[in-house]
Design a protein around this motif. Structure first.
Motif, mmCIF file in Angstrom:
data_model
loop_
_atom_site.group_PDB
_atom_site.id
_atom_site.type_symbol
_atom_site.label_atom_id
_atom_site.label_comp_id
_atom_site.label_asym_id
_atom_site.label_seq_id
_atom_site.Cartn_x
_atom_site.Cartn_y
_atom_site.Cartn_z
ATOM 1 N N ARG A 143 -7.809 13.257 -22.897
ATOM 2 C CA ARG A 143 -7.376 12.095 -23.763
ATOM 3 C C ARG A 143 -5.742 11.780 -23.731
ATOM 4 O O ARG A 143 -5.209 12.709 -23.823
ATOM 5 N N GLN A 144 -5.422 10.508 -24.162
ATOM 6 C CA GLN A 144 -4.042 10.136 -24.104
ATOM 7 C C GLN A 144 -3.326 10.855 -25.222
ATOM 8 O O GLN A 144 -2.417 11.547 -24.863
ATOM 9 N N SER A 145 -3.814 10.906 -26.407
ATOM 10 C CA SER A 145 -2.874 11.809 -27.285
ATOM 11 C C SER A 145 -2.906 13.442 -27.011
ATOM 12 O O SER A 145 -1.969 13.902 -27.647
ATOM 13 N N GLN A 146 -3.860 13.898 -26.355
ATOM 14 C CA GLN A 146 -4.024 15.359 -25.873
ATOM 15 C C GLN A 146 -2.952 15.482 -25.019
ATOM 16 O O GLN A 146 -2.116 16.306 -25.006
ATOM 17 N N GLU A 156 -2.479 3.777 -15.957
ATOM 18 C CA GLU A 156 -2.755 3.100 -17.457
ATOM 19 C C GLU A 156 -2.616 4.172 -18.427
ATOM 20 O O GLU A 156 -2.165 3.962 -19.604
ATOM 21 N N ILE A 157 -2.847 5.571 -18.352
ATOM 22 C CA ILE A 157 -2.488 6.375 -19.480
ATOM 23 C C ILE A 157 -1.550 7.566 -19.228
ATOM 24 O O ILE A 157 -0.718 7.457 -19.959
ATOM 25 N N ALA A 158 -1.607 8.157 -18.174
ATOM 26 C CA ALA A 158 -0.595 9.144 -17.889
ATOM 27 C C ALA A 158 0.793 8.686 -17.665
ATOM 28 O O ALA A 158 1.908 9.400 -18.074
ATOM 29 N N PHE A 159 0.872 7.932 -16.998
ATOM 30 C CA PHE A 159 2.277 7.134 -16.408
ATOM 31 C C PHE A 159 3.117 6.733 -17.936
ATOM 32 O O PHE A 159 4.267 7.264 -17.766
ATOM 33 N N PRO A 160 2.483 6.012 -18.669
ATOM 34 C CA PRO A 160 3.504 5.781 -19.917
ATOM 35 C C PRO A 160 3.774 7.014 -20.564
ATOM 36 O O PRO A 160 5.080 7.037 -21.306
ATOM 37 N N ARG A 161 2.869 7.907 -20.742
ATOM 38 C CA ARG A 161 3.398 8.954 -21.546
ATOM 39 C C ARG A 161 4.134 10.017 -20.731
ATOM 40 O O ARG A 161 5.118 10.539 -21.398
#
Length: 231
Positions: A9-12, A61-66
């Protein structure tokens, strides 16, 4: 580390990147690692590499911004037949990610068990993927990751013939620069701070446990696959 298995997940993922930084490790590109480029980390000089397989839409959508928030590059292995289809990256997204330091390599043209293909079909999967990536992204594609971690000596030889410098495996061992195979360790949804810390610091008990788990899973998996292809 790679990112197959249960979804992270994103937070993880954000916490996992924070743990890498807290341990004094620099996230660097696969290309820089493999060529042994001297990238200094002010705190320790130690580094790790983050990779993703399959090229799903969540990479953008998720990994790239983080990754951008953490200032961390990553390498993405794409099945070129899936690019632009529902649930997967588009070429325009890949180009945007590339502008911000992400790199893209081959996961085969289609997501199939490559060792089960004849020589001509195997060569097509390897060469077609590399050609499409280079044509659409304008950069050399030196690395290849076999779908399902399905790899043998014949596949390694075919990948070299197709122009790849190294094959990125799913073997739970630490990687070394300049080798024809690059070991990667899977990161799962339950990979907490302690797991990440033991992984990147090369804890011997961690890697022994991962190898034992891989052997236990691989044997019945290979038996099932053999039966499937024999039927």
């Amino acid at each position: 580390p790679a990112a197959p298995g249960d979804p992270v997940r994103q937070s993880q993922f954000s916490r996992q990147l924070q743990e890498i930084a807290a341990a004094g490790y620099l996230v660097r590109s696969l290309d820089a690692f493999w060529h042994g480029a001297n990238i200094e980390n002010a705190s320790s000089g130690r580094s790790t590499v983050v990779t993703f397989d399959d090229g799903t839409a969540s990479d953008y959508e998720i990994a790239f911004p983080r990754l951008l928030e953490a200032g961390a590059p990553a390498s993405f292995f794409l099945n070129t037949a899936n690019v632009g289809t529902p649930g997967y990256l588009t070429w325009s997204e890949a180009r945007e990610m590339q502008k911000h330091g992400m790199t893209f390599y081959s996961h085969g043209h289609e997501h199939v068990y490559l060792t089960r293909l004849d020589d001509a079909a195997l060569a097509f999967q390897l060469r077609r993927s590399r050609q499409m990536l280079e044509d659409n992204l304008g950069r050399p594609v030196d690395f290849f990751s076999p779908p399902f971690g399905d790899c043998n000596k014949r596949l390694l030889e075919a990948s070299r013939a197709a122009g790849y410098k190294a094959v990125c495996t799913s073997r739970s061992l630490r990687a070394r620069p300049g080798q024809p195979t690059v070991n990667r360790v899977a990161v799962y949804a339950d990979s907490g701070p302690e797991t990440i810390r033991r992984m990147i610091t090369g804890n011997s008990w961690f890697y022994a446990g991962r190898l034992a788990r891989a052997i236990l899973i691989r044997v019945p998996k290979q038996i099932i696959l053999t039966k499937e292809y024999a039927s």
